[in-house]
Design a protein around this motif. Structure first.
Motif, PDB file in Angstrom:
ATOM      1  N   UNK A  19       0.824  -1.212   0.000  1.00 38.20           N
ATOM      2  CA  UNK A  19       0.000   0.000   0.000  1.00 38.20           C
ATOM      3  C   UNK A  19       0.859   1.264   0.000  1.00 38.20           C
ATOM      4  N   UNK A  20       0.598   2.126  -0.957  1.00 36.93           N
ATOM      5  CA  UNK A  20       1.255   3.428  -1.009  1.00 36.93           C
ATOM      6  C   UNK A  20       0.185   4.499  -1.021  1.00 36.93           C
ATOM      7  N   UNK A  21       0.359   5.546  -0.221  1.00 35.16           N
ATOM      8  CA  UNK A  21      -0.625   6.630  -0.176  1.00 35.16           C
ATOM      9  C   UNK A  21       0.102   7.953  -0.328  1.00 35.16           C
ATOM     10  N   UNK A  22      -0.271   8.686  -1.364  1.00 35.26           N
ATOM     11  CA  UNK A  22       0.317  10.012  -1.557  1.00 35.26           C
ATOM     12  C   UNK A  22      -0.797  11.054  -1.486  1.00 35.26           C
ATOM     13  N   UNK A  23      -0.673  12.003  -0.534  1.00 38.69           N
ATOM     14  CA  UNK A  23      -1.700  13.033  -0.354  1.00 38.69           C
ATOM     15  C   UNK A  23      -1.628  14.063  -1.478  1.00 38.69           C
ATOM     16  N   UNK A  24      -2.719  14.807  -1.669  1.00 41.05           N
ATOM     17  CA  UNK A  24      -2.738  15.791  -2.762  1.00 41.05           C
ATOM     18  C   UNK A  24      -1.587  16.795  -2.688  1.00 41.05           C
ATOM     19  N   UNK A  25      -1.052  17.051  -1.490  1.00 44.16           N
ATOM     20  CA  UNK A  25       0.057  18.005  -1.395  1.00 44.16           C
ATOM     21  C   UNK A  25       1.404  17.369  -1.737  1.00 44.16           C
ATOM     22  N   UNK A  26       1.369  16.098  -2.158  1.00 47.77           N
ATOM     23  CA  UNK A  26       2.602  15.443  -2.593  1.00 47.77           C
ATOM     24  C   UNK A  26       3.282  14.614  -1.521  1.00 47.77           C
ATOM     25  N   UNK A  27       2.797  14.724  -0.270  1.00 50.90           N
ATOM     26  CA  UNK A  27       3.429  13.987   0.816  1.00 50.90           C
ATOM     27  C   UNK A  27       3.135  12.493   0.686  1.00 50.90           C
ATOM     28  N   UNK A  28       4.201  11.681   0.686  1.00 54.56           N
ATOM     29  CA  UNK A  28       4.039  10.229   0.595  1.00 54.56           C
ATOM     30  C   UNK A  28       3.903   9.686   2.012  1.00 54.56           C
ATOM     31  N   UNK A  29       2.660   9.394   2.439  1.00 53.49           N
ATOM     32  CA  UNK A  29       2.416   9.031   3.836  1.00 53.49           C
ATOM     33  C   UNK A  29       2.689   7.558   4.099  1.00 53.49           C
ATOM     34  N   UNK A  30       2.406   6.701   3.113  1.00 52.60           N
ATOM     35  CA  UNK A  30       2.670   5.275   3.255  1.00 52.60           C
ATOM     36  C   UNK A  30       3.376   4.800   1.994  1.00 52.60           C
ATOM     37  N   UNK A  31       4.305   3.861   2.160  1.00 53.98           N
ATOM     38  CA  UNK A  31       5.094   3.412   1.022  1.00 53.98           C
ATOM     39  C   UNK A  31       5.337   1.903   1.150  1.00 53.98           C
ATOM     40  N   UNK A  32       4.717   1.130   0.273  1.00 53.43           N
ATOM     41  CA  UNK A  32       4.952  -0.311   0.239  1.00 53.43           C
ATOM     42  C   UNK A  32       4.626  -1.027   1.538  1.00 53.43           C
ATOM     43  N   UNK A  33       3.481  -0.676   2.141  1.00 55.90           N
ATOM     44  CA  UNK A  33       3.113  -1.276   3.428  1.00 55.90           C
ATOM     45  C   UNK A  33       2.246  -2.515   3.195  1.00 55.90           C
ATOM     46  N   UNK A  34       2.678  -3.653   3.722  1.00 57.00           N
ATOM     47  CA  UNK A  34       1.898  -4.891   3.625  1.00 57.00           C
ATOM     48  C   UNK A  34       1.618  -5.407   5.028  1.00 57.00           C
ATOM     49  N   UNK A  35       0.347  -5.587   5.334  1.00 58.78           N
ATOM     50  CA  UNK A  35      -0.055  -6.085   6.651  1.00 58.78           C
ATOM     51  C   UNK A  35      -1.154  -7.126   6.433  1.00 58.78           C
ATOM     52  N   UNK A  36      -1.060  -8.231   7.146  1.00 58.84           N
ATOM     53  CA  UNK A  36      -2.112  -9.237   7.077  1.00 58.84           C
ATOM     54  C   UNK A  36      -2.744  -9.375   8.453  1.00 58.84           C
ATOM     55  N   UNK A  37      -4.060  -9.374   8.508  1.00 66.88           N
ATOM     56  CA  UNK A  37      -4.760  -9.663   9.764  1.00 66.88           C
ATOM     57  C   UNK A  37      -5.533 -10.954   9.552  1.00 66.88           C
ATOM     58  N   UNK A  38      -5.153 -11.995  10.298  1.00 70.62           N
ATOM     59  CA  UNK A  38      -5.848 -13.270  10.166  1.00 70.62           C
ATOM     60  C   UNK A  38      -7.138 -13.251  10.956  1.00 70.62           C
ATOM     61  N   UNK A  39      -8.013 -14.178  10.615  1.00 71.12           N
ATOM     62  CA  UNK A  39      -9.287 -14.263  11.316  1.00 71.12           C
ATOM     63  C   UNK A  39      -9.035 -14.545  12.794  1.00 71.12           C
ATOM     64  N   UNK A  40      -9.629 -13.777  13.661  1.00 67.87           N
ATOM     65  CA  UNK A  40      -9.482 -14.000  15.092  1.00 67.87           C
ATOM     66  C   UNK A  40      -8.236 -13.390  15.693  1.00 67.87           C
ATOM     67  N   UNK A  41      -7.505 -12.650  14.920  1.00 69.88           N
ATOM     68  CA  UNK A  41      -6.218 -12.127  15.376  1.00 69.88           C
ATOM     69  C   UNK A  41      -6.314 -10.642  15.720  1.00 69.88           C
TER      70      UNK A  41
END
Lengths: 511, 311
Positions: A19-41
């Motif tokens: 996941x990468x998130x870049x705000x309209x002002x150009x700020x890159x808030x998240x870069x290549x973030x991978x997270x898994x949440x398993x069932x019950x976790x």
């Protein structure tokens, strides 16, 4: 990335991929973030301010501002990739497939409606019949007494912990597969936060928990993802065993910084307080400020606290803790000479305040530090000027702000609070929360104050910054200044205060 | 709560008393002999000294100022508003005859303003930052900038004379009030819409709105349920202030439209130096202002009492 072993076989609830998130002002808030949440976790995402935690929550809820560029995928089991969906589809998913618990229960419940309405809205926004009986039963299960009547009251009459429980009932209304919680406990007192978090974990099927409080989430999370500057620094398996279980595994500097900032952590042994006492009486040295049999109330209201006796000596740090609304800040205001007591005497040094002859202590005798540093600094002034104002009108007598020696002293003060590498000409908005609070400390030091009153000075800061401010405050006291600090973070308070007093049920007692 | 209400009512009464004193004192500053002015206003082009002296005695102008004020204030309290210098009839009956027309005009104007301001502010806040918001804000600024006599003239010239709608002879009836109410409503609507939109936008950043959206609410629902209630007190305050200032606006509009209300009567009385009438009319303007503010204040503080956490 750590391998999850047997967990890879379990069903997933949420899979965030690259996941990468870049705000309209150009700020890159998240870069290549991978997270898994398993069932019950329960997966906790921790990190300092600016690490991208809140952006992650907004991305999962699909509530990023218009014009934000999102890369990667957010796959919710049984629903699909949320990043590919239109607003309309997302609205049907929010609340029904993803429950949301917000940061501040006081702010999230609309003061203009009853708590019952606040909870029932979880059904109403999806045009469903509100199951009044079920709501009463579920709120009662979470420990709210007399739930039926209380749900008809406005949030103003509810405590933070109880409101957080109402929020949990609303978030789990449609038994969603996943709950997303954004700093769900940061606005609560420590004891309350602990039980509220336990209730949240118990009620959630799987939980993505975002927090800056590594200590607290380590007791409830199966895994912890450490975010730093929008990237994943480290992923740790903690298995709900508490922060001490992380000491050996913490290899990344960002993780270690978070661990080291915990009050009383191994990395930072609690500093022995300069003056250790347990009573309300100060030690033998010079008394800087005192409340003598003081009763406090706001105009026309009942007494908030009564019969307060409190003396603060030079070089001493006195902590005030207690539940929200008990009157901690009220006592602090009286100590600062801002609130006239209904009865009793307030003394600053030898001077009794509020007497008929109107003697006032010298300007700058008391300096304040507030919770919200941003609001306490003039946004249009460079930071040196804010510090210089305190210096020029108090400790140096009436001087021009721009006088060379005044300015030099302001620069020195900024350096002494660790802002040497920040441009003194910078406006407050260019500074981080922790840096702004440092400016506020420098201002308090610049006045040559005998007494500094600090109201929740670390509440708006994450743990790393909070510890830095605590160190500065302790140093300020060691230089001979008396300090009165209000905080709901009792552990941190005890780590640097010589005495901690409890404000509760209308009285102030040694704790 | 009740002590607060009593204090606020006390303040309102004090304000009225002080206003009465100031309004009465203003005539002392006026140049020229009122008796002479009255005679001129009644058509005596060159009054003799005897005529002036006679009238002075008749009007009680030879008494000391405190005595005259006391007599006037006592009259106000007992309902005797004095006698018009120009017509010789009682001020009370002169005003009572014209008041209904002005009340009709103001009521229609307030209704029109609300009908325009509330939907505009809601639409602007719902699509804030968009083209609609921009357009509405442009309208609001235009409405606030154009003086009411310009709007009045345009309405008269275009609607009445150009299109042949409505009537040029104003009769003071409900039906006839629509056109003259437009210029009054424009200024009020612009102010209300601006205040309400700003309050709505401020409420948009509240935690309640965020949580509601996070639970799947539509933006429109979040607007109506969580932004409108906190934005209502500022709107009510703006409404209260407008009600108070309506008399001044009515004076202009009634003159342009020859509307038979107290606004035009005020202008006529000022021209005729009819001091007793001017005093009563100005004071009734103050009364409207004070009562409207009092009601709004009480309503707003009753609303806030429910929402605020005691610190």
């Amino acid at each position: 990335m750590t391998e999850h072993g047997d967990r890879t076989a379990a069903a997933t609830s949420l899979r965030i991929g690259g996941l990468g998130v870049r705000y309209p002002d150009g700020h890159l808030a998240l870069d290549g973030v991978s997270v898994v949440v398993h069932d019950g976790e329960t997966v906790a995402v921790v990190g300092g301010s600016g690490s991208g935690k809140s952006t992650l929550v907004r991305a999962v809820l699909g509530l990023l501002p218009a014009g934000t560029v999102v890369a990667g995928s957010i796959s919710l089991e049984g629903v699909g990739d949320l990043t590919r969906m239109r607003d309309r589809e997302l609205r049907g998913i929010r609340g029904r497939h993803i429950g949301y618990v917000a940061q501040d229960p006081y702010a999230s419940a609309d003061p203009w409606w009853t708590v019952g309405h606040h909870v029932g809205e979880a059904w109403r926004v999806h045009r469903l019949r509100v199951p009044a009986q079920e709501i009463v039963a579920r709120v009662a299960t979470l420990g709210v007494d007399d739930a039926r009547t209380r749900l008809g009251d406005r949030p103003a009459t509810w405590s933070g912990g109880m409101l957080q429980r109402a929020d949990i009932v609303a978030a789990t209304a449609h038994r969603p597969r996943l709950i997303v919680a954004d700093e769900p406990t940061s606005a609560l007192d420590v004891e309350v936060a602990r039980t509220a978090l336990a209730a949240l974990v118990a009620q959630s099927r799987s939980l993505l928990l975002v927090s800056h409080d590594l200590d607290m989430v380590a007791e409830h999370a199966d895994r912890i993802v450490v975010l730093d500057g929008g990237r994943i620094a480290q992923e740790l398996i903690v298995g709900r065993r508490g922060a001490h279980a992380l000491q050996d595994a913490a290899s990344h500097p960002a993780t270690r910084r978070l661990l080291a900032a915990l009050p009383g952590s191994v990395a930072r042994p609690a500093r022995p307080a300069a003056r250790v006492g347990s009573g309300v009486e100060a030690a033998d040295s010079e008394v800087v400020a005192a409340l003598e049999d003081v009763t406090l109330a706001y105009s026309g209201g009942d007494a908030v606290v009564a019969g307060v006796d409190l003396r603060i000596a030079a070089g001493e740090v006195v902590g005030l803790c207690g539940p929200s609304g008990a009157g901690k800040s009220t006592v602090l205001r009286a100590l600062a000479g801002l609130l006239r007591p209904v009865s009793g005497t307030v003394r600053h040094g030898d001077v009794a305040l509020w007497t008929d002859d109107g003697t006032r202590p010298r300007p700058g005798f008391v300096m304040p530090i507030f919770q919200d540093a941003a609001a306490s600094l003039n946004p249009r002034w460079p930071i040196w000027k804010t510090v210089a104002e305190a210096t020029a009108t108090t400790s140096l007598g009436n001087r021009r702000l721009s006088a060379p020696d005044v300015r030099r002293r302001a620069y020195d003060l900024l350096r002494s609070v660790g802002l040497g590498d920040v441009d003194p000409q910078a406006r407050p908005r260019r500074l981080s929360g922790g840096q702004r609070q440092r400016v506020a400390v420098a201002r308090a030091m610049g006045g040559g104050a005998a007494l500094v009153v600090a109201d929740e000075p670390t509440a708006a800061l994450d743990t790393v910054y909070a510890q830095e401010i605590v160190d500065l405050l302790r140093a300020l006291a060691d230089s001979g200044c008396a300090l009165a600090v209000v905080s709901h973070d009792e552990r941190r308070l005890r780590s640097f205060a010589g005495r901690v007093l409890r404000v509760a049920d209308g009285t102030v007692t040694p704790d | 709560m009740w002590t607060g209400v009593l204090r606020r009512v006390g303040q309102a009464l004090l304000t009225l008393a002080a206003a009465a004193f100031v309004v009465w004192c203003l005539q002392l500053l006026a140049p020229a002999d009122p008796a002479r002015q009255v005679l001129i206003a009644q058509g005596v082009t060159d009054p003799t000294a005897a005529q002036v002296a006679g009238l002075r005695a008749e009007l009680g102008l030879d008494d000391a100022a405190p005595v005259r004020f006391g007599r006037w204030a006592a009259g106000l309290v007992t309902g005797d508003l004095g006698t018009s210098w120009s017509s010789g009839r009682s001020v009370a009956s002169e005003v009572a005859g014209r008041l209904p027309a002005t009340v009709r005009l103001c009521a229609v104007a307030l209704g029109l303003a609300a009908l325009a301001a509330v939907p505009m502010a809601l639409a602007a806040a719902r699509w804030r930052g968009g083209a609609l918001d921009l357009g509405i804000r442009g309208l609001i600024f235009t409405g606030a900038a154009v003086p009411s006599f310009v709007v009045s003239t345009v309405v008269l010239d275009v609607v009445v004379l150009g299109w042949g709608l409505g009537s040029i002879i104003a009769d003071g009836s409900w039906g006839g009030a629509l056109l003259p109410a437009i210029p009054l409503a424009v200024g009020a609507a612009a102010m209300w819409a601006r205040v309400f939109r700003a309050a709505l936008v401020e409420a948009a950043s509240s935690g309640a709105v965020e949580v509601s959206m996070g639970r799947g609410a539509t933006p429109t629902r979040a607007l109506l349920i969580h932004m409108v209630p906190p934005a209502t007190p500022p709107l009510l305050t703006a409404v209260g202030m407008t009600v108070g200032s309506l008399l001044a606006g009515a004076a202009v509009v009634e003159t342009v439209f020859t509307w038979p209300g107290i606004g035009r009567y005020l202008i006529e009385s000022i021209v005729a130096r009819d001091v007793p009438v001017v005093q009563v009319l100005v004071l009734s303007g103050v009364l409207a202002y004070v009562v409207a503010s009092l009601l709004v204040d009480l309503a707003v503080s009753a609303m806030h009492a429910q929402t605020e956490r005691r610190a």
